[in-house]
Design an enzyme around this catalytic site. Structure first.
Site, PDB file in Angstrom:
ATOM      1  N   TYR A  91       0.660  -1.175   0.154  1.00 30.70           N
ATOM      2  CA  TYR A  91       0.187  -0.093  -0.129  1.00 30.70           C
ATOM      3  C   TYR A  91       0.662   1.176  -0.492  1.00 30.70           C
ATOM      4  O   TYR A  91       0.094   2.256   0.312  1.00 30.70           O
ATOM      5  CB  TYR A  91      -0.771   0.084   1.153  1.00 30.70           C
ATOM      6  CG  TYR A  91      -2.361  -0.623   1.104  1.00 30.70           C
ATOM      7  CD1 TYR A  91      -2.056  -2.171  -0.029  1.00 30.70           C
ATOM      8  CD2 TYR A  91      -3.377   0.112   0.676  1.00 30.70           C
ATOM      9  CE1 TYR A  91      -3.295  -3.032   0.424  1.00 30.70           C
ATOM     10  CE2 TYR A  91      -4.373  -1.345   0.817  1.00 30.70           C
ATOM     11  CZ  TYR A  91      -4.146  -2.718   0.495  1.00 30.70           C
ATOM     12  OH  TYR A  91      -5.511  -3.140   0.190  1.00 30.70           O
ATOM     13  N   ASP A 176      -7.915   6.438   5.229  1.00 34.27           N
ATOM     14  CA  ASP A 176      -7.250   5.091   4.332  1.00 34.27           C
ATOM     15  C   ASP A 176      -6.760   5.621   3.224  1.00 34.27           C
ATOM     16  O   ASP A 176      -7.442   6.966   2.210  1.00 34.27           O
ATOM     17  CB  ASP A 176      -8.146   4.723   2.772  1.00 34.27           C
ATOM     18  CG  ASP A 176      -9.065   2.760   3.986  1.00 34.27           C
ATOM     19  OD1 ASP A 176      -8.306   2.429   5.111  1.00 34.27           O
ATOM     20  OD2 ASP A 176      -9.755   2.723   3.226  1.00 34.27           O
ATOM     21  N   ASP A 178      -5.102   4.084   0.229  1.00 34.91           N
ATOM     22  CA  ASP A 178      -5.837   3.992  -1.007  1.00 34.91           C
ATOM     23  C   ASP A 178      -7.428   4.599  -1.483  1.00 34.91           C
ATOM     24  O   ASP A 178      -8.309   3.983  -2.272  1.00 34.91           O
ATOM     25  CB  ASP A 178      -6.182   1.859  -1.220  1.00 34.91           C
ATOM     26  CG  ASP A 178      -7.748   1.813  -1.017  1.00 34.91           C
ATOM     27  OD1 ASP A 178      -7.478   2.857   0.669  1.00 34.91           O
ATOM     28  OD2 ASP A 178      -8.542   0.940  -0.753  1.00 34.91           O
ATOM     29  N   HIS A 198     -21.117   5.560   4.127  1.00 38.13           N
ATOM     30  CA  HIS A 198     -20.555   4.337   2.766  1.00 38.13           C
ATOM     31  C   HIS A 198     -20.683   4.871   1.609  1.00 38.13           C
ATOM     32  O   HIS A 198     -22.387   5.036   1.295  1.00 38.13           O
ATOM     33  CB  HIS A 198     -20.861   3.646   3.650  1.00 38.13           C
ATOM     34  CG  HIS A 198     -20.008   2.188   3.086  1.00 38.13           C
ATOM     35  ND1 HIS A 198     -20.164   1.737   1.349  1.00 38.13           N
ATOM     36  CD2 HIS A 198     -18.870   1.669   3.589  1.00 38.13           C
ATOM     37  CE1 HIS A 198     -19.179   0.757   1.146  1.00 38.13           C
ATOM     38  NE2 HIS A 198     -18.817   0.759   2.478  1.00 38.13           N
ATOM     39  N   GLU A 268     -14.214  -1.543  11.483  1.00 34.53           N
ATOM     40  CA  GLU A 268     -15.670  -0.856  10.674  1.00 34.53           C
ATOM     41  C   GLU A 268     -16.597  -1.019  11.120  1.00 34.53           C
ATOM     42  O   GLU A 268     -17.682  -0.196  11.593  1.00 34.53           O
ATOM     43  CB  GLU A 268     -15.639  -0.821   8.924  1.00 34.53           C
ATOM     44  CG  GLU A 268     -16.898  -0.515   8.499  1.00 34.53           C
ATOM     45  CD  GLU A 268     -17.414  -0.291   6.849  1.00 34.53           C
ATOM     46  OE1 GLU A 268     -16.448   0.360   6.118  1.00 34.53           O
ATOM     47  OE2 GLU A 268     -17.926  -0.825   5.794  1.00 34.53           O
TER      48      GLU A 268
HETATM   49  N1  UDP Z   1      -3.474  -1.107   4.703  1.00 34.96           N
HETATM   50  C1  UDP Z   1      -2.272  -1.289   4.891  1.00 34.96           C
HETATM   51  N2  UDP Z   1      -1.775  -2.306   3.865  1.00 34.96           N
HETATM   52  C2  UDP Z   1      -2.304  -3.630   3.513  1.00 34.96           C
HETATM   53  C3  UDP Z   1      -3.653  -3.791   3.934  1.00 34.96           C
HETATM   54  C4  UDP Z   1      -4.577  -2.544   3.974  1.00 34.96           C
HETATM   55  O1  UDP Z   1      -1.947  -0.115   5.116  1.00 34.96           O
HETATM   56  O2  UDP Z   1      -1.936  -4.159   3.107  1.00 34.96           O
HETATM   57  C5  UDP Z   1      -4.176  -0.169   5.409  1.00 34.96           C
HETATM   58  C6  UDP Z   1      -4.080   0.916   3.812  1.00 34.96           C
HETATM   59  O3  UDP Z   1      -4.442   2.302   4.918  1.00 34.96           O
HETATM   60  C7  UDP Z   1      -5.811   0.694   3.754  1.00 34.96           C
HETATM   61  C8  UDP Z   1      -6.792   0.274   4.932  1.00 34.96           C
HETATM   62  O4  UDP Z   1      -5.494  -0.293   5.400  1.00 34.96           O
HETATM   63  O5  UDP Z   1      -6.271   2.092   3.152  1.00 34.96           O
HETATM   64  C9  UDP Z   1      -7.615  -0.044   4.530  1.00 34.96           C
HETATM   65  O6  UDP Z   1      -7.869  -1.461   3.816  1.00 34.96           O
HETATM   66  P1  UDP Z   1      -8.378  -1.466   2.528  1.00 34.96           P
HETATM   67  O7  UDP Z   1      -8.009  -0.123   1.689  1.00 34.96           O
HETATM   68  O8  UDP Z   1      -7.589  -3.162   1.663  1.00 34.96           O
HETATM   69  O9  UDP Z   1      -9.604  -1.831   2.781  1.00 34.96           O
HETATM   70  P2  UDP Z   1     -10.818  -1.641   1.705  1.00 34.96           P
HETATM   71  O10 UDP Z   1     -10.886  -0.365   1.457  1.00 34.96           O
HETATM   72  O11 UDP Z   1     -10.517  -1.919   0.322  1.00 34.96           O
HETATM   73  O12 UDP Z   1     -11.794  -1.841   2.488  1.00 34.96           O
HETATM   74  C1  GAL Z   2     -17.044  -2.271   0.255  1.00 32.13           C
HETATM   75  C2  GAL Z   2     -15.685  -1.846   0.577  1.00 32.13           C
HETATM   76  C3  GAL Z   2     -15.604  -2.521   2.251  1.00 32.13           C
HETATM   77  C4  GAL Z   2     -16.514  -2.391   3.162  1.00 32.13           C
HETATM   78  C5  GAL Z   2     -17.386  -2.897   2.869  1.00 32.13           C
HETATM   79  C6  GAL Z   2     -18.949  -2.953   4.000  1.00 32.13           C
HETATM   80  O1  GAL Z   2     -17.251  -1.625  -0.719  1.00 32.13           O
HETATM   81  O2  GAL Z   2     -14.511  -1.902  -0.201  1.00 32.13           O
HETATM   82  O3  GAL Z   2     -14.228  -1.300   2.290  1.00 32.13           O
HETATM   83  O4  GAL Z   2     -16.621  -0.735   3.322  1.00 32.13           O
HETATM   84  O5  GAL Z   2     -18.308  -2.066   2.203  1.00 32.13           O
HETATM   85  O6  GAL Z   2     -20.108  -3.945   3.145  1.00 32.13           O
HETATM   86 MN    MN Z   3      -9.741   1.383   1.180  1.00 34.22          MN
END
Ligand code: UDP
Ligand code: GAL
Ligand code: MN
Length: 319
Positions: A91, A176, A178, A198, A268
């Site tokens: 990341y 986050d 990403d 969300h 979350e």
């Molecule tokens: N994260 C990270 N390395 C990883 C997985 C997660 O640094 O290998 C951190 C990063 O800040 C990321 C946050 O945890 O934005 C939440 O994970 P991710 O974005 O994968 O979750 P999503 O938003 O896809 O549910």
């Molecule tokens: C996805 C999101 C996840 C989580 C989930 C909840 O769209 O990537 O991080 O928030 O929804 O249902």
């Molecule tokens: Mn994320």
């Protein structure tokens, strides 16, 4: 008699040492004389969305605030906004765009202090930061599961606020990595306790929300309850309120772990439980955490902050 006096003296001494950990500026909402801005109209506003919750918290959408006015009010408070972000493992690739886009759109003109937690401080790119903006890199241990990386944030935030931020910041946002900023995110987002709605569930019925549904978890929310579904990717508020939030979620995550249960959406899910019982004082619309810059939906007139597409299998340490 003597004993009584001793007790009183002791109490007074003790009181001397009890200092509030976090002081909250209470400057009022002062407006500058002569400032010109569009007249607020009682009968004109957004009619396609709710801009207030049932507990009277504002829901911020484009068209519900005047950027010039709100900036002018909050600039007088001489605020510092702490902003945290985590980039572990692969990341780190998201850091550059996150920070560079923040320079363009996030609290422009305000003092912003970024705290970046990473397991690879050496791979943090050089990003030119504006005046009054700074970046502190904090090294953390890498973890093998993305779920653990994500959940561990609550504890790291709790300790950061406790050990580093007193006297250093007024508000904190936890985001986050990403993600990218595409539009203004500014003082309209400030509040005591701030949740972001969300992007996938703003139009869904509460029984479709992906809350934790197993009563064994402390994140459990039964059918028929719940206000909104909040994103774990962005939340904030004052140091004191976000400290209580992160501490409570960290404690509940630990208790769940001790009971061998992991909530469906990790921290979350616990955040959603927390916000059900501790209502946010301000809500940000999904403009502040959107699905991706190229996705549209009727009420979204501007995308301010959005997910960057990623190949989950490729970036995460475990599938
Ligand atoms: N994260 C990270 N390395 C990883 C997985 C997660 O640094 O290998 C951190 C990063 O800040 C990321 C946050 O945890 O934005 C939440 O994970 P991710 O974005 O994968 O979750 P999503 O938003 O896809 O549910
Ligand atoms: C996805 C999101 C996840 C989580 C989930 C909840 O769209 O990537 O991080 O928030 O929804 O249902
Ligand atoms: Mn994320």
């Amino acid at each position: 008699m003597y004993e009584f006096e001793a007790t009183v003296a002791k109490q007074i001494i003790k009181q001397d040492f009890i200092k509030p950990k976090w002081t909250q500026k209470n400057a009022g909402l002062r407006s500058s004389p002569g400032l010109l801005y569009k007249q607020p109209r009682v009968l004109i506003g957004r009619t396609d969305v709710a801009s207030v919750s049932p507990w009277s918290a504002a829901i911020i959408w484009e068209g519900t605030f005047d950027a010039t006015l709100i900036d002018s009010i909050y600039k007088q408070q001489n605020l510092t906004i702490a902003t945290t972000v985590f980039a572990l493992g692969k990341y780190t690739r998201f850091i550059k765009d996150f920070l560079e886009s923040a320079e363009q759109h996030y609290f422009v003109g305000f003092r912003v202090h970024f705290y970046l937690f990473t397991d690879q401080p050496e791979s943090v790119p050089e990003v030119k930061m504006g005046e009054n903006r700074s970046l502190t890199v904090l090294k953390v241990q890498s973890l093998n599961r993305w779920q653990d990386i994500s959940m561990k944030r609550m504890e790291k935030l709790e300790k950061l606020i406790e050990n580093e931020l007193a006297g250093e910041a007024d508000y904190i946002f936890c985001l986050d990595v990403d993600t990218m900023f595409y539009g203004r995110w500014g003082a309209e987002s400030l509040g005591r306790l701030v949740g972001v709605i969300h992007p996938w569930f703003f139009d869904a019925s509460r029984d479709q929300f992906t809350y934790e549904r197993r009563p064994e978890s402390l994140a459990y929310i039964p059918a028929g309850e719940g206000d909104y579904y909040y994103a774990g990717a962005a939340f904030g508020g004052t140091l004191e309120d976000v400290h209580t939030l992160t501490k409570t979620c960290r404690e509940h995550l630990n208790i769940d772990a001790a009971n061998s249960i992991e909530a469906v959406w990790q921290e979350e899910s616990h955040l959603n439980k927390y916000f059900l019982l501790n209502k946010p004082s301000k809500l940000l619309s999904p403009e502040y955490m959107w699905r991706g810059i190229n996705e549209g939906a009727t009420p979204i007139k501007i995308v301010r902050f959005a997910d960057v597409p990623k190949n989950y299998a490729e970036v995460r340490p475990n599938a």
